[in-house]
Design a protein around this motif. Structure first.
Motif, PDB file in Angstrom:
ATOM      1  N   ALA A 128       0.831  -1.203   0.000  1.00  0.00           N
ATOM      2  CA  ALA A 128       0.000   0.000   0.000  1.00  0.00           C
ATOM      3  C   ALA A 128       0.867   1.255   0.000  1.00  0.00           C
ATOM      4  CB  ALA A 128      -0.924   0.002   1.215  1.00  0.00           C
ATOM      5  N   ALA A 129       1.950   1.235   0.762  1.00  0.00           N
ATOM      6  CA  ALA A 129       2.831   2.408   0.818  1.00  0.00           C
ATOM      7  C   ALA A 129       3.455   2.680  -0.545  1.00  0.00           C
ATOM      8  CB  ALA A 129       3.915   2.184   1.867  1.00  0.00           C
ATOM      9  N   TRP A 130       3.880   1.644  -1.222  1.00  0.00           N
ATOM     10  CA  TRP A 130       4.458   1.795  -2.554  1.00  0.00           C
ATOM     11  C   TRP A 130       3.428   2.351  -3.529  1.00  0.00           C
ATOM     12  CZ3 TRP A 130       8.940   1.705  -5.125  1.00  0.00           C
ATOM     13  CH2 TRP A 130       8.942   1.460  -6.506  1.00  0.00           C
ATOM     14  N   ARG A 131       2.236   1.781  -3.498  1.00  0.00           N
ATOM     15  CA  ARG A 131       1.188   2.222  -4.421  1.00  0.00           C
ATOM     16  C   ARG A 131       0.848   3.698  -4.198  1.00  0.00           C
ATOM     17  NH1 ARG A 131      -2.051  -1.290  -3.079  1.00  0.00           N
ATOM     18  NH2 ARG A 131      -3.257  -0.121  -1.548  1.00  0.00           N
ATOM     19  N   ASP A 132       0.693   4.095  -2.946  1.00  0.00           N
ATOM     20  CA  ASP A 132       0.345   5.489  -2.665  1.00  0.00           C
ATOM     21  C   ASP A 132       1.454   6.441  -3.110  1.00  0.00           C
ATOM     22  OD1 ASP A 132      -1.994   4.557  -1.567  1.00  0.00           O
ATOM     23  OD2 ASP A 132      -1.337   4.793   0.523  1.00  0.00           O
ATOM     24  N   ALA A 133       2.687   6.052  -2.877  1.00  0.00           N
ATOM     25  CA  ALA A 133       3.805   6.918  -3.253  1.00  0.00           C
ATOM     26  C   ALA A 133       3.910   7.054  -4.765  1.00  0.00           C
ATOM     27  CB  ALA A 133       5.106   6.362  -2.683  1.00  0.00           C
ATOM     28  N   GLN A 134       3.719   5.949  -5.473  1.00  0.00           N
ATOM     29  CA  GLN A 134       3.777   6.008  -6.928  1.00  0.00           C
ATOM     30  C   GLN A 134       2.669   6.870  -7.504  1.00  0.00           C
ATOM     31  OE1 GLN A 134       6.296   3.778  -8.977  1.00  0.00           O
ATOM     32  NE2 GLN A 134       7.042   4.553  -7.027  1.00  0.00           N
ATOM     33  N   GLU A 135       1.495   6.743  -6.927  1.00  0.00           N
ATOM     34  CA  GLU A 135       0.378   7.559  -7.409  1.00  0.00           C
ATOM     35  C   GLU A 135       0.654   9.044  -7.181  1.00  0.00           C
ATOM     36  OE1 GLU A 135      -2.989   6.007  -5.374  1.00  0.00           O
ATOM     37  OE2 GLU A 135      -3.177   4.238  -6.681  1.00  0.00           O
ATOM     38  N   GLY A 136       1.309   9.361  -6.075  1.00  0.00           N
ATOM     39  CA  GLY A 136       1.647  10.752  -5.808  1.00  0.00           C
ATOM     40  C   GLY A 136       2.639  11.301  -6.807  1.00  0.00           C
ATOM     41  N   LEU A 137       3.593  10.494  -7.214  1.00  0.00           N
ATOM     42  CA  LEU A 137       4.570  10.939  -8.199  1.00  0.00           C
ATOM     43  C   LEU A 137       3.921  11.174  -9.554  1.00  0.00           C
ATOM     44  CD1 LEU A 137       7.556   8.589  -7.292  1.00  0.00           C
ATOM     45  CD2 LEU A 137       7.504  11.075  -7.029  1.00  0.00           C
ATOM     46  N   VAL A 138       3.021  10.288  -9.939  1.00  0.00           N
ATOM     47  CA  VAL A 138       2.342  10.453 -11.217  1.00  0.00           C
ATOM     48  C   VAL A 138       1.413  11.663 -11.186  1.00  0.00           C
ATOM     49  CG1 VAL A 138       0.642   9.437 -12.768  1.00  0.00           C
ATOM     50  CG2 VAL A 138       2.528   8.060 -11.898  1.00  0.00           C
ATOM     51  N   ALA A 139       0.725  11.869 -10.073  1.00  0.00           N
ATOM     52  CA  ALA A 139      -0.199  13.000  -9.963  1.00  0.00           C
ATOM     53  C   ALA A 139       0.545  14.330 -10.041  1.00  0.00           C
ATOM     54  CB  ALA A 139      -0.970  12.917  -8.648  1.00  0.00           C
ATOM     55  N   TRP A 140       1.797  14.339  -9.609  1.00  0.00           N
ATOM     56  CA  TRP A 140       2.577  15.572  -9.674  1.00  0.00           C
ATOM     57  C   TRP A 140       2.656  16.058 -11.115  1.00  0.00           C
ATOM     58  CZ3 TRP A 140       4.386  19.719  -7.606  1.00  0.00           C
ATOM     59  CH2 TRP A 140       5.485  20.387  -8.161  1.00  0.00           C
ATOM     60  N   GLY A 141       3.056  15.178 -12.023  1.00  0.00           N
ATOM     61  CA  GLY A 141       3.006  15.485 -13.439  1.00  0.00           C
ATOM     62  C   GLY A 141       4.120  16.373 -13.948  1.00  0.00           C
ATOM     63  N   ALA A 142       4.661  17.263 -13.119  1.00  0.00           N
ATOM     64  CA  ALA A 142       5.707  18.182 -13.553  1.00  0.00           C
ATOM     65  C   ALA A 142       7.053  17.467 -13.545  1.00  0.00           C
ATOM     66  CB  ALA A 142       5.735  19.401 -12.632  1.00  0.00           C
ATOM     67  N   PRO A 143       8.072  18.075 -14.124  1.00  0.00           N
ATOM     68  CA  PRO A 143       9.398  17.446 -14.108  1.00  0.00           C
ATOM     69  C   PRO A 143       9.864  17.173 -12.679  1.00  0.00           C
ATOM     70  CG  PRO A 143       9.363  19.290 -15.632  1.00  0.00           C
ATOM     71  CD  PRO A 143       8.060  19.327 -14.881  1.00  0.00           C
ATOM     72  N   LEU A 144      10.449  16.029 -12.470  1.00  0.00           N
ATOM     73  CA  LEU A 144      10.838  15.644 -11.121  1.00  0.00           C
ATOM     74  C   LEU A 144      12.028  16.441 -10.605  1.00  0.00           C
ATOM     75  CD1 LEU A 144      10.361  11.780 -11.212  1.00  0.00           C
ATOM     76  CD2 LEU A 144       8.912  13.487 -10.149  1.00  0.00           C
ATOM     77  N   ALA A 145      12.714  17.165 -11.482  1.00  0.00           N
ATOM     78  CA  ALA A 145      13.819  17.994 -11.015  1.00  0.00           C
ATOM     79  C   ALA A 145      13.337  19.270 -10.332  1.00  0.00           C
ATOM     80  CB  ALA A 145      14.722  18.360 -12.186  1.00  0.00           C
ATOM     81  N   ASP A 146      12.049  19.549 -10.439  1.00  0.00           N
ATOM     82  CA  ASP A 146      11.485  20.752  -9.827  1.00  0.00           C
ATOM     83  C   ASP A 146      11.688  20.693  -8.314  1.00  0.00           C
ATOM     84  OD1 ASP A 146       9.420  22.480  -8.573  1.00  0.00           O
ATOM     85  OD2 ASP A 146       8.852  22.859 -10.651  1.00  0.00           O
ATOM     86  N   PRO A 147      12.135  21.790  -7.675  1.00  0.00           N
ATOM     87  CA  PRO A 147      12.363  21.749  -6.223  1.00  0.00           C
ATOM     88  C   PRO A 147      11.110  21.501  -5.405  1.00  0.00           C
ATOM     89  CG  PRO A 147      12.581  23.992  -7.085  1.00  0.00           C
ATOM     90  CD  PRO A 147      12.522  23.075  -8.273  1.00  0.00           C
ATOM     91  N   ASP A 148       9.929  21.674  -5.999  1.00  0.00           N
ATOM     92  CA  ASP A 148       8.685  21.413  -5.284  1.00  0.00           C
ATOM     93  C   ASP A 148       8.123  20.018  -5.555  1.00  0.00           C
ATOM     94  OD1 ASP A 148       8.587  23.964  -4.117  1.00  0.00           O
ATOM     95  OD2 ASP A 148       7.749  24.806  -5.954  1.00  0.00           O
TER      96      ASP A 148
END
Length: 545
Positions: A460-480
Motif C-alpha cells: 500500500a505504501a508503494w502504491r500510494d507513493a507512486q500515485e503521488g509521483l504520477v499526480a505531480w506530473g511536472a518534471p521531477l527535477a522541480d524543487p517542489d
C-alpha cells in the motif's frame, strides 16, 4: 549559533596538538573562530556564547568523524547473510538468487522505504551516524529533487565553497571514454571524484589463458583520472604496482599531493573474505580513509569500522599503523582529501575549519587520547555538533550547548541520550546549510512512525507513493516535486515510477536496523565464522581483542 567548548582538545591539526585544557570557538557562520589554549582571551564575539565546560571531566573534544564510503538509502537494513560468499567481485552478489536473495532482502525494502518515506529514511540514517560520532557521510542516494542541509553533511551534496557541487561520485563503473570525457578535466584541484574501483578478490596467480579480471580493467580505465582529486573506494584487488602507478599519476600533477584509498575492511571480509592491501598502498604514499560501506554488509558507522581496522592492524599487519595513524583515517585523512574541493577543513580543528565536533568520554584514563578514540563505543559519545549545531548527546550537555526542540532517543547502550531532528528557522549559513532539508519538520517519534507505517504494509505504501509521483506530473527535477530516493547500486540504474514495477508478493521489510552494534548484529557476525570480524564483539564487551 555561537558556542564555546572547553576541555581536552585533540586537534588533529598539522602538528597534532593536544590542548589540555583548550577551547574551541564555534562561530554562528558554521566555522571555527579559534582553537587555542583555554587560558587565552576569547576572540571577539564570543563573550555571551553558551559554553560547554568539560575541564576536569577528562572528556575529549575532537573533530566529528568522517565516513567516506556509504550507500545511505540502504542503512536501515540489517546485515545480509548471503550464502554465496566469498564472491569473486562486486558483480556477483547483486545477482544472488538463493535465499536470502538480494532482491527481496535488499533491493525492494530499500526501494519501498526510499519512495514511500524518504524524509524519515534520511533522518533515521543521519541519527544512526550521529550516535557513532559521525558528522560527514558519503553516499547520497539519487533523488527526484535536490536535498539540502541535512542533520549531518552528506558529502556528495555539499555546496562548499562556491555554491555548486564540488564532489562527484560513482558507485557504478564507467567506461574509459566516459571517465576521460566526464572527469579528466574536473580532477584539477577544484573538484574530487569518489569512485568505486577493483572491488573483488585478489588474483594471486593469474591464468595467462584467460582475460584479465574486469576489476583490474576498471583501474586501467582510470588512467586519465589519476590526479589529486581522485578518491578510490575499495581497491581490494589492486597490487603494489597499481598503487605505485596511482601515486605516480598524482605526484606528476602535484608532487606534494597524495591519492586517497577508502578502506572498508568489514564489508570486504563479509563479501570477499579479504581486504585491501593498505600496507602496500601507504608504502606508495597513498593516504587511507575509512568508510563503513552500508548496513547490509558493513558496520553501523565509522566508529565501529575503526575497531575492525584496529583488529586487522594488530593481528594481520603487525601494528603497521599506530593509534594516531588509525584515528587519522576517520578525521584528518578524509578531511584532507575533501579539502581538495571544499577548501575548508572538516577533519582538523583549526580556525576556519567547519564546525563539526565530537565530545567523547575519556573512558580509559591511563591510555592516550588516540587509543581512547579507537576503543570508544556508542556509549562513550557524549555530544555531537554538526554544522555548528548540537544535534545529539546527553541531556545536560545538549542543554549546556543551547540545543532546542530535542527528543529522547531509545537508550543507547543502556544510557539516556537526546537528539535534535527538527530544524527551525530559514537562514543559510556560510557553509551552505539551509533549514529546508529532507525531514526538517519531523521529530524523532514521527521519523520512526513513518518508517513503521511503510513496514506494516509495503504494498500500500508503494502504491500510494507512486500515485503521488504520477499526480505531480511536472518534471521531477522541480524543487517542489515530491521527494523520492533511488539507490546507487546496480538495481537502481533505472528509476521505477508508477506502473513499471510491482512490489513482490509477501515482501517483508526487516525491522529497522539498530542504531548501535547490538546482540543481533554480533550473532550474525558470529554465524559467519570470519575471525577478522568476530573480534569486533570484544571491543563492546571487554575492550579490544
Amino acid at each position: 549559533m555561537a558556542l564555546v567548548l572547553r576541555g581536552t582538545v585533540v586537534t588533529f591539526d598539522e602538528e597534532h596538538r593536544i590542548l589540555d585544557p583548550g577551547a574551541v570557538y564555534v562561530g554562528d557562520d558554521g566555522r571555527l573562530g579559534a582553537v587555542q589554549p583555554a587560558g587565552q582571551p576569547p576572540p571577539a564575539g564570543f563573550a555571551a556564547a553558551p559554553a560547554v565546560d568539560l575541564t576536569g571531566t577528562g572528556a575529549l573534544v575532537l573533530p566529528g568523524l568522517v565516513d567516506l564510503h556509504s550507500h545511505l538509502q540502504y542503512n536501515t537494513l540489517p546485515l545480509w547473510e548471503a550464502v554465496g560468499v566469498p564472491y569473486p567481485h562486486h558483480d556477483r552478489w547483486v545477482d544472488e538468487k538463493r535465499p536470502p536473495d538480494y532482491s527481496t532482502s535488499v533491493t525492494w525494502p530499500a526501494k519501498v522505504l526510499g519512495t514511500a518515506a524518504p524524509e524519515a529514511l534520511l533522518a533515521y540514517i543521519e541519527v544512526k551516524a550521529l550516535v557513532g560520532g559521525s558528522t560527514s557521510l558519503q553516499g547520497a542516494p539519487r533523488s527526484t529533487r535536490p536535498i539540502d542541509g541535512g542533520l549531518v553533511r552528506i558529502v556528495d551534496l555539499e555546496k562548499l565553497p562556491a555554491g555548486h557541487d564540488m564532489v562527484l561520485t560513482a558507485a557504478l563503473q564507467k567506461t574509459a571514454d566516459e571517465l576521460r570525457d566526464q572527469t579528466a578535466g574536473l580532477l584539477n584541484g577544484t573538484r574530487v571524484l569518489i569512485y568505486h574501483v577493483a572491488e573483488g578478490r585478489h588474483v594471486t596467480e593469474p591464468d595467462p589463458t584467460k582475460p584479465v579480471s574486469h576489476v583490474h580493467i576498471e583501474f586501467d580505465h582510470l588512467a586519465p583520472c589519476l590526479k589529486p582529486g581522485l578518491i578510490c573506494v575499495h581497491g581490494t584487488a589492486l597490487t603494489p604496482a597499481e598503487f605505485a602507478a596511482w601515486q605516480q599519476g598524482v605526484t606528476a600533477v602535484n608532487p606534494a599531493e597524495r591519492g586517497t584509498v577508502v578502506w572498508s575492511p568489514f564489508s570486504n571480509h563479509w563479501l570477499y573474505h579479504e581486504t585491501t592491501d593498505v600496507v602496500a598502498a601507504t608504502a606508495q604514499g597513498l593516504r587511507i580513509a575509512l568508510g563503513s560501506d552500508w548496513s547490509p554488509s558493513g558496520t553501523k558507522h565509522v566508529l565501529g569500522e575503526l575497531k575492525v581496522a584496529d583488529g586487522i592492524n594488530h593481528h594481520e599487519l603487525g601494528d603497521h599503523f599506530d593509534d594516531r595513524g588509525l584515528c587519522d583515517m576517520v578525521t584528518a585523512n578524509p578531511g584532507d582529501a575533501l579539502a581538495t574541493a571544499w577548501g575548508p577543513q572538516v577533519g582538523r580543528l583549526a580556525a576556519g575549519s567547519l564546525a563539526d565536533l565530537l565530545v567523547l568520554e575519556r573512558h580509559e584514563p591511563g591510555e592516550d587520547v588516540y587509543r581512547n578514540l579507537v576503543d570508544a563505543t556508542e556509549r562513550h559519545v557524549l555530544l555531537v555538533v554538526a554544522r555548528g549545531v548540537p544535534r545529539y548527546g546527553t541531556g545536560p550537555l545538549m542543554t549546556a550547548a543551547g540545543a532546542t526542540d530535542t527528543d529522547a532517543i531509545e537508550p543507547v547502550a543502556g544510557l539516556r541520550r537526546r537528539v535534535a531532528v527538527r530544524r527551525t528557522g530559514g537562514t543559510t549559513g556560510a557553509d551552505g546549510a539551509g533549514a529546508t532539508g529532507a525531514g526538517a519538520t519531523l521529530d524523532w517519534p514521527a521519523v520512526k512512525r513513518a518508517l513503521e507505517k511503510v513496514r506494516r504494509d509495503p504494498q500500500a505504501a508503494w502504491r500510494d507513493a507512486q500515485e503521488g509521483l504520477v499526480a505531480w506530473g511536472a518534471p521531477l527535477a522541480d524543487p517542489d516535486a515530491p521527494l523520492a530516493l533511488f539507490g546507487d547500486m546496480p538495481e537502481g540504474e533505472e528509476v521505477a515510477l508508477a506502473g513499471t514495477d510491482d512490489v513482490p508478493a509477501g515482501l517483508v521489510i526487516p525491522e529497522l536496523d539498530a542504531l548501535t552494534h547490538d546482540e543481533a548484529f554480533f550473532a550474525a557476525v558470529d554465524r559467519t565464522g570470519i575471525p577478522e570480524l568476530q573480534r569486533l564483539r570484544k571491543y563492546y564487551e571487554e575492550g579490544p581483542a
